[in-house]
Design an enzyme around this catalytic site. Sequence first.
Site, mmCIF file in Angstrom:
data_model
loop_
_atom_site.group_PDB
_atom_site.id
_atom_site.type_symbol
_atom_site.label_atom_id
_atom_site.label_comp_id
_atom_site.label_asym_id
_atom_site.label_seq_id
_atom_site.Cartn_x
_atom_site.Cartn_y
_atom_site.Cartn_z
ATOM 1 N N ARG A 1 58.939 53.267 63.966
ATOM 2 C CA ARG A 1 59.163 53.627 65.369
ATOM 3 C C ARG A 1 58.079 54.542 65.915
ATOM 4 O O ARG A 1 57.696 54.457 67.062
ATOM 5 C CB ARG A 1 60.523 54.325 65.465
ATOM 6 N N ARG A 2 57.568 55.440 65.048
ATOM 7 C CA ARG A 2 56.540 56.389 65.522
ATOM 8 C C ARG A 2 55.743 56.890 64.324
ATOM 9 O O ARG A 2 56.206 56.811 63.177
ATOM 10 C CB ARG A 2 57.196 57.576 66.232
ATOM 11 N N LYS B 1 77.681 51.557 47.486
ATOM 12 C CA LYS B 1 76.904 51.490 46.244
ATOM 13 C C LYS B 1 77.756 50.878 45.129
ATOM 14 O O LYS B 1 77.262 50.084 44.325
ATOM 15 C CB LYS B 1 76.434 52.883 45.848
HETATM 16 N N1 LIG Z 1 66.154 59.621 51.346
HETATM 17 C C1 LIG Z 1 66.591 59.316 50.125
HETATM 18 O O1 LIG Z 1 66.565 60.152 49.221
HETATM 19 C C2 LIG Z 1 67.083 57.931 49.824
HETATM 20 C C3 LIG Z 1 67.585 57.650 48.527
HETATM 21 C C4 LIG Z 1 68.002 56.356 48.226
HETATM 22 C C5 LIG Z 1 67.944 55.370 49.204
HETATM 23 N N2 LIG Z 1 67.485 55.698 50.445
HETATM 24 C C6 LIG Z 1 67.450 54.625 51.439
HETATM 25 O O2 LIG Z 1 66.093 54.408 51.816
HETATM 26 C C7 LIG Z 1 66.033 53.985 53.176
HETATM 27 C C8 LIG Z 1 65.107 54.934 53.952
HETATM 28 O O3 LIG Z 1 65.641 56.242 53.841
HETATM 29 P P1 LIG Z 1 64.835 57.515 54.371
HETATM 30 O O4 LIG Z 1 65.560 58.697 53.834
HETATM 31 O O5 LIG Z 1 63.392 57.360 54.105
HETATM 32 O O6 LIG Z 1 65.134 57.404 55.934
HETATM 33 P P2 LIG Z 1 64.423 58.206 57.118
HETATM 34 O O7 LIG Z 1 63.755 59.424 56.580
HETATM 35 O O8 LIG Z 1 65.414 58.338 58.196
HETATM 36 O O9 LIG Z 1 63.275 57.192 57.583
HETATM 37 C C9 LIG Z 1 63.518 55.988 58.257
HETATM 38 C C10 LIG Z 1 62.228 55.566 58.914
HETATM 39 O O10 LIG Z 1 62.415 54.293 59.531
HETATM 40 C C11 LIG Z 1 62.090 54.382 60.913
HETATM 41 N N3 LIG Z 1 62.983 53.465 61.632
HETATM 42 C C12 LIG Z 1 64.321 53.480 61.673
HETATM 43 N N4 LIG Z 1 64.787 52.453 62.417
HETATM 44 C C13 LIG Z 1 63.707 51.786 62.857
HETATM 45 C C14 LIG Z 1 63.554 50.639 63.666
HETATM 46 N N5 LIG Z 1 64.586 49.974 64.161
HETATM 47 N N6 LIG Z 1 62.289 50.215 63.920
HETATM 48 C C15 LIG Z 1 61.236 50.877 63.412
HETATM 49 N N7 LIG Z 1 61.329 51.971 62.631
HETATM 50 C C16 LIG Z 1 62.551 52.425 62.353
HETATM 51 C C17 LIG Z 1 62.344 55.840 61.276
HETATM 52 O O11 LIG Z 1 61.658 56.159 62.463
HETATM 53 P P3 LIG Z 1 61.683 57.659 63.077
HETATM 54 O O12 LIG Z 1 60.510 58.318 62.428
HETATM 55 O O13 LIG Z 1 61.549 57.490 64.534
HETATM 56 O O14 LIG Z 1 62.990 58.264 62.674
HETATM 57 C C18 LIG Z 1 61.799 56.523 60.021
HETATM 58 O O15 LIG Z 1 60.391 56.584 60.019
HETATM 59 C C19 LIG Z 1 67.486 53.984 53.677
HETATM 60 O O16 LIG Z 1 68.013 52.700 53.556
HETATM 61 C C20 LIG Z 1 68.182 54.937 52.720
HETATM 62 O O17 LIG Z 1 69.563 54.678 52.583
HETATM 63 C C21 LIG Z 1 67.051 56.935 50.781
#
Ligand SMILES: NC(=O)c1ccc[n+]([C@@H]2O[C@H](COP(=O)([O-])OP(=O)(O)OC[C@H]3O[C@@H](n4cnc5c(N)ncnc54)[C@H](OP(=O)(O)O)[C@@H]3O)[C@@H](O)[C@H]2O)c1
Length: 427
Positions: free
Chosen positions: A44-45, A202
């Site tokens: 998104r950004r 999960k």
């Molecule tokens: N974080 C963890 O420790 C963890 C662990 C296991 C699994 N996961 C999984 O990994 C995945 C990512 O997690 P995360 O923690 O990295 O999430 P996050 O920090 O919220 O990052 C999501 C990214 O995707 C972008 N995004 C969301 N919707 C979008 C769309 N429709 N079009 C374009 N870009 C979009 C967001 O943009 P913005 O920058 O504008 O927000 C952000 O850059 C999820 O499915 C989560 O459940 C995460």
Amino acid sequence: MSTNVGIAGLGVVAQGLLELVRSNADQLNVIAGKNLSVKRLASRRLRDGVDLSEIVFSTDLDDLLNDDELDLVIELIGGTDAAYDLIKATLERGRGVITANKAVLATHGNELLDIAREHDVPLAFEAAVAGGIPIIAALKTRFPANDINWLTGIINGTCIYILTAMAHDGVAFEDALQNAQELGYAEADPTFDVGGMDAAQKLAILVALAFDVPIEIDSVYCEGIQDITIEDIQHADELGYSIKHLAIGRQEEDLVEMRVHPALVPKDNLLAKVNDVENAVQLGTANTGVLRFTGPGAGGHATASSVIADLTNIASGLYRHPGIGGGSIRVRSIGDVSSAFFLNIAAADRPGVIASIGETLARHSISIASMIQKKEEVIRSVDNEIIPVVILTNTVVERELDQALEELESLADIAAPIKKIRVVDLT
Ligand SMILES: NC(=O)c1ccc[n+]([C@@H]2O[C@H](COP(=O)([O-])OP(=O)(O)OC[C@H]3O[C@@H](n4cnc5c(N)ncnc54)[C@H](OP(=O)(O)O)[C@@H]3O)[C@@H](O)[C@H]2O)c1
């Protein structure tokens, strides 16, 4: 030879992935047997301070679909809408997908895996459950000649953090939740985590892999930790147990149990020793006893390292489709599940009350394994003092216990709905 990769998302996991891919490039290329190259990223950004040199950035996810140079796409945006569309369209174009997204798999996993098989392309998801723990790889080996009978897990970081803070620091649920939010361990809207849905998603994936059944999120029995009090934790401690939020899957003949709920775990069990934001999964197997996995369930680098495991697997031709899918699933309803129970009964402190509790339970063939009367914890005092009577039952079918509790709650000496928490001793 090279594998060209596109990434969707630029959040916690995507940033961790970019860092690990860069800092381990030579080693990864050797393991993969080819050059791994991140060509494009759509999100998104842009995010400040993220180095995207040599990567084409855009804000349009379709750019990942339309770039014919990409061999596979790593979906790290989360959610079930745009992520579903992107994964489906990528697979249909004959390209592989890696995702860390348990929500999209729990809701659309059967369909997406069918599409992946139909187009003979990988759909890999090691990072979707228990972050950095290689539990999907373990389950995907399908344990030849070694059936999995049951699995138990602590797979939600927010719940384990809150329960640990309540047990170790004596803070109430609301305060522990607020701390978790301030530390970034809980979402602004924590309902999904503390209400158990995240763990349920999960679990549905783990059960499908462990027992070769379809992913059926709607059949998972789900309770969260909102009603657990410090008193419950202290009473359980006195009886030799810790309270954890557990995910449990079990197969007996053609019946599958899938449930997430708070549970008393014997203190000497590995799961009782899992604290803070750690995750753990135990597998009860036919020929290798209990296999135990613990480690970080979240975090950019831990989760990204699972994504990289998928990436090198696919690039080196080791990917195999999981045994999820085919057939149907018959789920044992929670009323038919047998457990021991922890009961907290607010009862009048007068002669004969304990006897009538015992008689009511006995009429339903429920025996008492342990009991403590907390005379010092007066709940209120009107004609008689009302005090907690804490009981540990022997194993009983839940439906039978519920009938006994209904009868008990109708007694004049019982002052409030009875708290029940299941005891789990799959070890
Ligand atoms: N974080 C963890 O420790 C963890 C662990 C296991 C699994 N996961 C999984 O990994 C995945 C990512 O997690 P995360 O923690 O990295 O999430 P996050 O920090 O919220 O990052 C999501 C990214 O995707 C972008 N995004 C969301 N919707 C979008 C769309 N429709 N079009 C374009 N870009 C979009 C967001 O943009 P913005 O920058 O504008 O927000 C952000 O850059 C999820 O499915 C989560 O459940 C995460």
